[in-house]
Design an enzyme around this catalytic site. Structure first.
Site, PDB file in Angstrom:
ATOM      1  N   LYS A  66       0.805  -1.223   0.000  1.00 15.14           N
ATOM      2  CA  LYS A  66       0.000   0.000   0.000  1.00 15.14           C
ATOM      3  C   LYS A  66       0.842   1.280   0.000  1.00 15.14           C
ATOM      4  O   LYS A  66       0.408   2.305  -0.512  1.00 15.14           O
ATOM      5  CB  LYS A  66      -0.956   0.006   1.196  1.00 15.14           C
ATOM      6  CG  LYS A  66      -2.098  -0.986   1.053  1.00 15.14           C
ATOM      7  CD  LYS A  66      -3.053  -0.872   2.220  1.00 15.14           C
ATOM      8  CE  LYS A  66      -4.168  -1.882   2.106  1.00 15.14           C
ATOM      9  NZ  LYS A  66      -5.145  -1.756   3.201  1.00 15.14           N
ATOM     10  N   ASN A  87      -4.900   2.193  -1.636  1.00 15.57           N
ATOM     11  CA  ASN A  87      -5.435   0.831  -1.812  1.00 15.57           C
ATOM     12  C   ASN A  87      -6.216   0.681  -3.115  1.00 15.57           C
ATOM     13  O   ASN A  87      -6.701  -0.406  -3.412  1.00 15.57           O
ATOM     14  CB  ASN A  87      -6.306   0.415  -0.615  1.00 15.57           C
ATOM     15  CG  ASN A  87      -7.662   1.100  -0.617  1.00 15.57           C
ATOM     16  OD1 ASN A  87      -7.841   2.127  -1.265  1.00 15.57           O
ATOM     17  ND2 ASN A  87      -8.609   0.537   0.099  1.00 15.57           N
ATOM     18  N   ASP A 102      -9.871   2.960   2.548  1.00 19.05           N
ATOM     19  CA  ASP A 102      -9.986   2.230   3.822  1.00 19.05           C
ATOM     20  C   ASP A 102     -10.714   3.059   4.890  1.00 19.05           C
ATOM     21  O   ASP A 102     -11.583   2.554   5.603  1.00 19.05           O
ATOM     22  CB  ASP A 102      -8.593   1.854   4.357  1.00 19.05           C
ATOM     23  CG  ASP A 102      -8.047   0.595   3.701  1.00 19.05           C
ATOM     24  OD1 ASP A 102      -8.844  -0.191   3.144  1.00 19.05           O
ATOM     25  OD2 ASP A 102      -6.818   0.394   3.759  1.00 19.05           O
ATOM     26  N   ALA A 128      -0.591   1.840  15.103  1.00 13.80           N
ATOM     27  CA  ALA A 128      -0.088   2.998  14.341  1.00 13.80           C
ATOM     28  C   ALA A 128       0.561   2.513  13.051  1.00 13.80           C
ATOM     29  O   ALA A 128       1.524   3.097  12.579  1.00 13.80           O
ATOM     30  CB  ALA A 128       0.898   3.794  15.193  1.00 13.80           C
ATOM     31  N   THR A 153       4.711   0.308  20.002  1.00 16.39           N
ATOM     32  CA  THR A 153       5.908   1.142  19.814  1.00 16.39           C
ATOM     33  C   THR A 153       5.446   2.592  19.817  1.00 16.39           C
ATOM     34  O   THR A 153       4.876   3.078  18.843  1.00 16.39           O
ATOM     35  CB  THR A 153       6.574   0.809  18.456  1.00 16.39           C
ATOM     36  OG1 THR A 153       6.696  -0.611  18.354  1.00 16.39           O
ATOM     37  CG2 THR A 153       7.928   1.473  18.327  1.00 16.39           C
TER      38      THR A 153
HETATM   39  P1  NAP Z   1       0.791  -3.015   9.985  1.00  8.81           P
HETATM   40  O1  NAP Z   1       1.092  -1.784   9.191  1.00  8.81           O
HETATM   41  O2  NAP Z   1       1.674  -4.188   9.897  1.00  8.81           O
HETATM   42  O3  NAP Z   1       0.695  -2.537  11.533  1.00  8.81           O
HETATM   43  C1  NAP Z   1       0.490  -3.471  12.546  1.00  8.81           C
HETATM   44  C2  NAP Z   1       0.137  -2.771  13.855  1.00  8.81           C
HETATM   45  O4  NAP Z   1      -0.178  -3.784  14.821  1.00  8.81           O
HETATM   46  C3  NAP Z   1       1.267  -1.940  14.444  1.00  8.81           C
HETATM   47  O5  NAP Z   1       0.723  -0.827  15.124  1.00  8.81           O
HETATM   48  C4  NAP Z   1       1.894  -2.932  15.450  1.00  8.81           C
HETATM   49  O6  NAP Z   1       2.565  -2.316  16.520  1.00  8.81           O
HETATM   50  C5  NAP Z   1       0.657  -3.610  15.973  1.00  8.81           C
HETATM   51  N1  NAP Z   1       0.935  -4.939  16.550  1.00  8.81           N
HETATM   52  C6  NAP Z   1       1.298  -6.058  15.884  1.00  8.81           C
HETATM   53  N2  NAP Z   1       1.418  -7.097  16.749  1.00  8.81           N
HETATM   54  C7  NAP Z   1       1.131  -6.604  17.988  1.00  8.81           C
HETATM   55  C8  NAP Z   1       1.085  -7.181  19.289  1.00  8.81           C
HETATM   56  N3  NAP Z   1       1.366  -8.469  19.495  1.00  8.81           N
HETATM   57  N4  NAP Z   1       0.721  -6.393  20.321  1.00  8.81           N
HETATM   58  C9  NAP Z   1       0.434  -5.088  20.111  1.00  8.81           C
HETATM   59  N5  NAP Z   1       0.458  -4.478  18.910  1.00  8.81           N
HETATM   60  C10 NAP Z   1       0.805  -5.232  17.857  1.00  8.81           C
HETATM   61  O7  NAP Z   1      -0.689  -3.551   9.645  1.00  8.81           O
HETATM   62  P2  NAP Z   1      -1.933  -2.693   9.138  1.00  8.81           P
HETATM   63  O8  NAP Z   1      -1.932  -2.602   7.661  1.00  8.81           O
HETATM   64  O9  NAP Z   1      -1.972  -1.435   9.940  1.00  8.81           O
HETATM   65  O10 NAP Z   1      -3.157  -3.648   9.520  1.00  8.81           O
HETATM   66  C11 NAP Z   1      -3.562  -3.813  10.874  1.00  8.81           C
HETATM   67  C12 NAP Z   1      -4.745  -4.770  10.942  1.00  8.81           C
HETATM   68  O11 NAP Z   1      -5.885  -4.178  10.323  1.00  8.81           O
HETATM   69  C13 NAP Z   1      -4.486  -6.092  10.214  1.00  8.81           C
HETATM   70  O12 NAP Z   1      -4.996  -7.124  11.031  1.00  8.81           O
HETATM   71  C14 NAP Z   1      -5.290  -5.969   8.931  1.00  8.81           C
HETATM   72  O13 NAP Z   1      -5.743  -7.221   8.475  1.00  8.81           O
HETATM   73  C15 NAP Z   1      -6.460  -5.101   9.395  1.00  8.81           C
HETATM   74  N6  NAP Z   1      -7.060  -4.326   8.296  1.00  8.81           N
HETATM   75  C16 NAP Z   1      -8.372  -4.560   8.031  1.00  8.81           C
HETATM   76  C17 NAP Z   1      -8.988  -3.855   7.019  1.00  8.81           C
HETATM   77  C18 NAP Z   1     -10.438  -4.108   6.737  1.00  8.81           C
HETATM   78  O14 NAP Z   1     -10.919  -3.716   5.660  1.00  8.81           O
HETATM   79  N7  NAP Z   1     -11.165  -4.717   7.644  1.00  8.81           N
HETATM   80  C19 NAP Z   1      -8.282  -2.890   6.267  1.00  8.81           C
HETATM   81  C20 NAP Z   1      -6.940  -2.662   6.586  1.00  8.81           C
HETATM   82  C21 NAP Z   1      -6.341  -3.396   7.603  1.00  8.81           C
HETATM   83  P3  NAP Z   1       4.148  -1.904  16.398  1.00  8.81           P
HETATM   84  O15 NAP Z   1       4.146  -0.603  15.662  1.00  8.81           O
HETATM   85  O16 NAP Z   1       4.583  -1.804  17.799  1.00  8.81           O
HETATM   86  O17 NAP Z   1       4.807  -3.012  15.631  1.00  8.81           O
END
Ligand code: NAP
Length: 277
Positions: A66, A87, A102, A128, A153
Site C-alpha cells: 500500500k 489501496n 480504507d 499505528a 511502539t
Molecule cells: P501493519 O502496518 O503491519 O501494523 C500493525 C500494527 O499492529 C502496528 O501498530 C503494530 O505495533 C501492531 N501490533 C502487531 N502485533 C502486535 C502485538 N502483538 N501487540 C500489540 N500491537 C501489535 O498492519 P496494518 O496494515 O496497519 O493492519 C492492521 C490490521 O488491520 C491487520 O490485522 C489488517 O488485516 C487489518 N485491516 C483490516 C482492514 C479491513 O478492511 N477490515 C483494512 C486494513 C487493515 P508496532 O508498531 O509496535 O509493531
C-alpha cells in the site's frame, strides 16, 4: 468489452475482494471481471504496468504494497497524501490515479451499517501501522471530539499524531503510552483495534473501565473472534469486526471505477452466512 480489474498483494489467496466485486458487478449489471494477482515484491511495478497495458481499468492494492505503490501514481487523492498509502488505482492510457478508501470504508461501516454516529464521540485507536494511517483522516473529518492513539511502539504513535496535527483543527488528537493508558481513568465511546495482534492471538492489555456507557468496540480483523473482541464482550459493550469495513472500502473503490454505488448490505450478509458455515 468486458472491463478488467484486480487486487494485487502477497499473499493473496485469502482475499475476499474478487468475490465482493463479482457480487457488486452482478448486482449493478456491470460487465467486468476481477482477479487476484499474487506478486513478489520486486515485480510490483512491472506487474501493475503490465496489467494496465493489457487493458486493465483499475486495481486494489493490499498488503504489503500500500505504501510502495504510491511511487507509481501520477496523481494522488488527498486521502492518499494524508495516509501515505493507497489501496485503489484508476488507470487510463497516460495516468495512474491513487486513492485510499480504507478510512471511508471504516466510517461508513460505523455510521451507516452499525448506526453509530461519530460526531462528538471520543475515540481510542489501538495501532499505528498502515491501517491506522488510513483511518485517522476520515475519523477526524467525521468530527469526533477526541482521538487518542496508543501503540506498542510509542514512537510510531507519536509519528502518526504528528503527521495529522495540521489536519485536526479543534479536535484533541494525542497519544498516550501504554503504561499511561493502563493508569488512566479515561473512558472512550469507541475503541478501534487497528493492530494485527489479533492475528497472532495476542493483544495490548487494556484497563477494564476503558469503555464509556453505550460504547462500541471495533476490531478491523474479520473472520475470527479476537482477544480484543472477547475482552470487549466481557465488558458488555457492542462489538463489531472489520468485515463491514472490508466490504465498504470495496464499495467505495467500485464507485470510483464505475460511478455506481453498490449495495453493501447483501454482500456483508452473504459473507457472514459463509463464515457461519
Ligand atoms: P501493519 O502496518 O503491519 O501494523 C500493525 C500494527 O499492529 C502496528 O501498530 C503494530 O505495533 C501492531 N501490533 C502487531 N502485533 C502486535 C502485538 N502483538 N501487540 C500489540 N500491537 C501489535 O498492519 P496494518 O496494515 O496497519 O493492519 C492492521 C490490521 O488491520 C491487520 O490485522 C489488517 O488485516 C487489518 N485491516 C483490516 C482492514 C479491513 O478492511 N477490515 C483494512 C486494513 C487493515 P508496532 O508498531 O509496535 O509493531
Amino acid at each position: 468489452m468486458t472491463d478488467r480489474y484486480a487486487v494485487i498483494g502477497h499473499p493473496i489467496a485469502h482475499s475476499k475482494s474478487p468475490q465482493i466485486h463479482a457480487a457488486f458487478a452482478a448486482q449493478t449489471g456491470q460487465d467486468l471481471v476481477y482477479e487476484a494477482i499474487l506478486c513478489e515484491p520486486e515485480a510490483l511495478k512491472s506487474r501493475i504496468l503490465e496489467f494496465r497495458d493489457q487493458g486493465g481499468r483499475g486495481m486494489n492494492i493490499t498488503l504489503p504494497f500500500k505504501q510502495e505503490v504510491m511511487g507509481l501514481a501520477t496523481e494522488q487523492s488527498p486521502a492518499v497524501r494524508l495516509a501515505g498509502a493507497a489501496n485503489t488505482l484508476i488507470f487510463s492510457k497516460t495516468q495512474i490515479i491513487a486513492h485510499n478508501t480504507d478510512g471511508l470504508g471504516l466510517v461508513r461501516d460505523l455510521e451507516v451499517n452499525l448506526q453509530f454516529p461519530l460526531a462528538g464521540k471520543s475515540v481510542l485507536l489501538l495501532g499505528a501501522g498502515g491501517a491506522s494511517y488510513g483511518v485517522v483522516g476520515p475519523l477526524l473529518a467525521a468530527a469526533v471530539s477526541a482521538l487518542v492513539v496508543v501503540n506498542r511502539t510509542q514512537d510510531k504513535a507519536r509519528g502518526l499524531v504528528d503527521s495529522f496535527s495540521h489536519f485536526s483543527g479543534s479536535i484533541a488528537l494525542s497519544t498516550l503510552s501504554h503504561g499511561d493508558l493502563m493508569e488512566s481513568s479515561r473512558r472512550f465511546d469507541v475503541v478501534i483495534n487497528a493492530t494485527s495482534a489479533g492475528l497472532s492471538g495476542q493483544m495490548l492489555a487494556l484497563p477494564k473501565n476503558i469503555f464509556s456507557p453505550g460504547a462500541l468496540a471495533y476490531d478491523m480483523v474479520y473472520g475470527r473472534e479476537t482477544i480484543f473482541m472477547a475482552f470487549a464482550r466481557a465488558q458488555a459493550v457492542q462489538v463489531a469486526d472489520g468485515l463491514g469495513m472490508l466490504v465498504e472500502q470495496a464499495a467505495e473503490a467500485f464507485y470510483l471505477w464505475r460511478g455506481l454505488r453498490p449495495q453493501s448490505g447483501p454482500v456483508i450478509n452473504e459473507l457472514r452466512r459463509q463464515e457461519a458455515g
